[in-house]
Design a protein around this motif. Structure first.
Motif, PDB file in Angstrom:
ATOM      1  N   LEU A   1       0.821  -1.208   0.000  1.00 29.83           N
ATOM      2  CA  LEU A   1       0.000   0.000   0.000  1.00 29.83           C
ATOM      3  C   LEU A   1       0.856   1.260   0.000  1.00 29.83           C
ATOM      4  CD1 LEU A   1      -3.088   0.620   0.109  1.00 29.83           C
ATOM      5  CD2 LEU A   1      -2.810   0.945   2.576  1.00 29.83           C
ATOM      6  N   HIS A   2       2.059   1.163   0.592  1.00 29.52           N
ATOM      7  CA  HIS A   2       2.955   2.317   0.677  1.00 29.52           C
ATOM      8  C   HIS A   2       3.979   2.353  -0.453  1.00 29.52           C
ATOM      9  CE1 HIS A   2       1.042   2.541   4.458  1.00 29.52           C
ATOM     10  NE2 HIS A   2       1.816   1.687   5.096  1.00 29.52           N
ATOM     11  N   LEU A   3       4.208   1.226  -1.116  1.00 35.38           N
ATOM     12  CA  LEU A   3       5.315   1.134  -2.065  1.00 35.38           C
ATOM     13  C   LEU A   3       4.902   0.749  -3.482  1.00 35.38           C
ATOM     14  CD1 LEU A   3       7.803  -0.759   0.296  1.00 35.38           C
ATOM     15  CD2 LEU A   3       7.813   1.685  -0.258  1.00 35.38           C
ATOM     16  N   ASN A   4       3.676   0.357  -3.666  1.00 37.28           N
ATOM     17  CA  ASN A   4       3.218  -0.117  -4.978  1.00 37.28           C
ATOM     18  C   ASN A   4       1.998   0.703  -5.396  1.00 37.28           C
ATOM     19  OD1 ASN A   4       1.898  -1.585  -7.090  1.00 37.28           O
ATOM     20  ND2 ASN A   4       2.969  -3.442  -6.468  1.00 37.28           N
ATOM     21  N   VAL A   5       2.210   1.626  -6.335  1.00 40.83           N
ATOM     22  CA  VAL A   5       1.142   2.534  -6.748  1.00 40.83           C
ATOM     23  C   VAL A   5      -0.027   1.768  -7.349  1.00 40.83           C
ATOM     24  CG1 VAL A   5       0.528   4.441  -8.284  1.00 40.83           C
ATOM     25  CG2 VAL A   5       2.727   4.467  -7.072  1.00 40.83           C
ATOM     26  N   GLU A   6       0.265   0.772  -8.181  1.00 39.77           N
ATOM     27  CA  GLU A   6      -0.816   0.031  -8.832  1.00 39.77           C
ATOM     28  C   GLU A   6      -1.639  -0.754  -7.825  1.00 39.77           C
ATOM     29  OE1 GLU A   6      -1.640   0.617 -11.915  1.00 39.77           O
ATOM     30  OE2 GLU A   6       0.021   2.049 -11.895  1.00 39.77           O
ATOM     31  N   TYR A   7      -0.977  -1.316  -6.829  1.00 43.18           N
ATOM     32  CA  TYR A   7      -1.729  -2.017  -5.784  1.00 43.18           C
ATOM     33  C   TYR A   7      -2.624  -1.040  -5.028  1.00 43.18           C
ATOM     34  CZ  TYR A   7      -2.923  -4.525  -1.559  1.00 43.18           C
ATOM     35  OH  TYR A   7      -3.630  -5.097  -0.523  1.00 43.18           O
ATOM     36  N   ALA A   8      -2.062   0.140  -4.676  1.00 43.81           N
ATOM     37  CA  ALA A   8      -2.854   1.131  -3.937  1.00 43.81           C
ATOM     38  C   ALA A   8      -4.076   1.556  -4.755  1.00 43.81           C
ATOM     39  CB  ALA A   8      -1.991   2.334  -3.595  1.00 43.81           C
ATOM     40  N   LYS A   9      -3.906   1.704  -6.069  1.00 45.49           N
ATOM     41  CA  LYS A   9      -5.035   2.074  -6.923  1.00 45.49           C
ATOM     42  C   LYS A   9      -6.085   0.968  -6.956  1.00 45.49           C
ATOM     43  CE  LYS A   9      -2.625   5.298  -9.999  1.00 45.49           C
ATOM     44  NZ  LYS A   9      -2.159   5.555 -11.415  1.00 45.49           N
TER      45      LYS A   9
END
Length: 201
Positions: free
Chosen positions: A87-95
């Protein structure tokens, strides 16, 4: 072989000048003017930060001018603290979780909020006694600017340490839109200045 200006070649016609770091010439040398080093012990000690007497229950303070949290801040803090959450390091996952960008590590938000408050609350020194009721109210994203304000909740003189008081503040951190993102209660020992006959309990 003739020597050139500035070369290290031996030139018997040129006097040797040997000056130490304090400007005093060595034996047989030409001395430069003596530059006396300052006596640091004579410098006045300037006390910084608020003392116990400078606080009052209900008093509010707006801290500092804020801090913009960047993606580099977030990645550096998360990796340095081994917080490998995508969630803090992977933009695509956070999206994929409904966020517009990676979510800034909330512990970095906490550290930033506390850091912004130091100048007003604890710069004069005194042991940190802890944080209570810490609530993360909204996510922070790279590019958000964090500001903080505090209100004095309680204060009393220490019964065990003469000359110091115990002060608690509620600190609120907000983003650039004025939305609260974090609240916490922080307590510190604060040195008393002793300029009043009776300190406020």
């Amino acid at each position: 072989m003739p020597s050139h200006p500035g070369s290290l070649a031996d030139d018997s016609d040129s006097p040797t000048q040997n000056v130490d770091v304090q400007g005093r010439g060595g034996s047989g040398s030409q001395s430069t003017p003596d530059r006396t080093l300052p006596d640091l012990d004579t410098f006045p000690v300037v006390s910084r930060g608020n003392k116990y007497e400078d606080f009052a229950p209900g008093q509010t303070m707006d801290h500092h001018w804020g801090r913009t949290v960047t993606s580099a801040d977030n990645v550096s803090f998360s990796t340095a603290t081994c917080a490998w959450l995508p969630l803090h390091l992977n933009v695509e996952y956070a999206k994929s979780q409904g966020h517009p960008d990676a979510v800034v590590n909330p512990m970095l938000v906490l550290c930033t909020a506390v850091g912004l408050s130091v100048e007003d609350l604890s710069e004069s020194g005194g042991p940190f006694l802890g944080i209570d009721d810490c609530v993360f109210l909204a996510p922070v994203y790279p590019g958000d600017t964090i500001t903080a304000s505090s209100r004095v909740l309680s204060m009393r003189l220490s019964s065990k340490k003469p000359g110091v008081g115990i002060v608690s503040w509620r600190t609120t951190a907000c983003n650039q839109r004025g939305d609260a993102v974090l609240e916490l209660v922080r307590t510190n020992l604060v040195a008393a200045r002793g300029d009043r006959p009776t300190l406020q309990k």
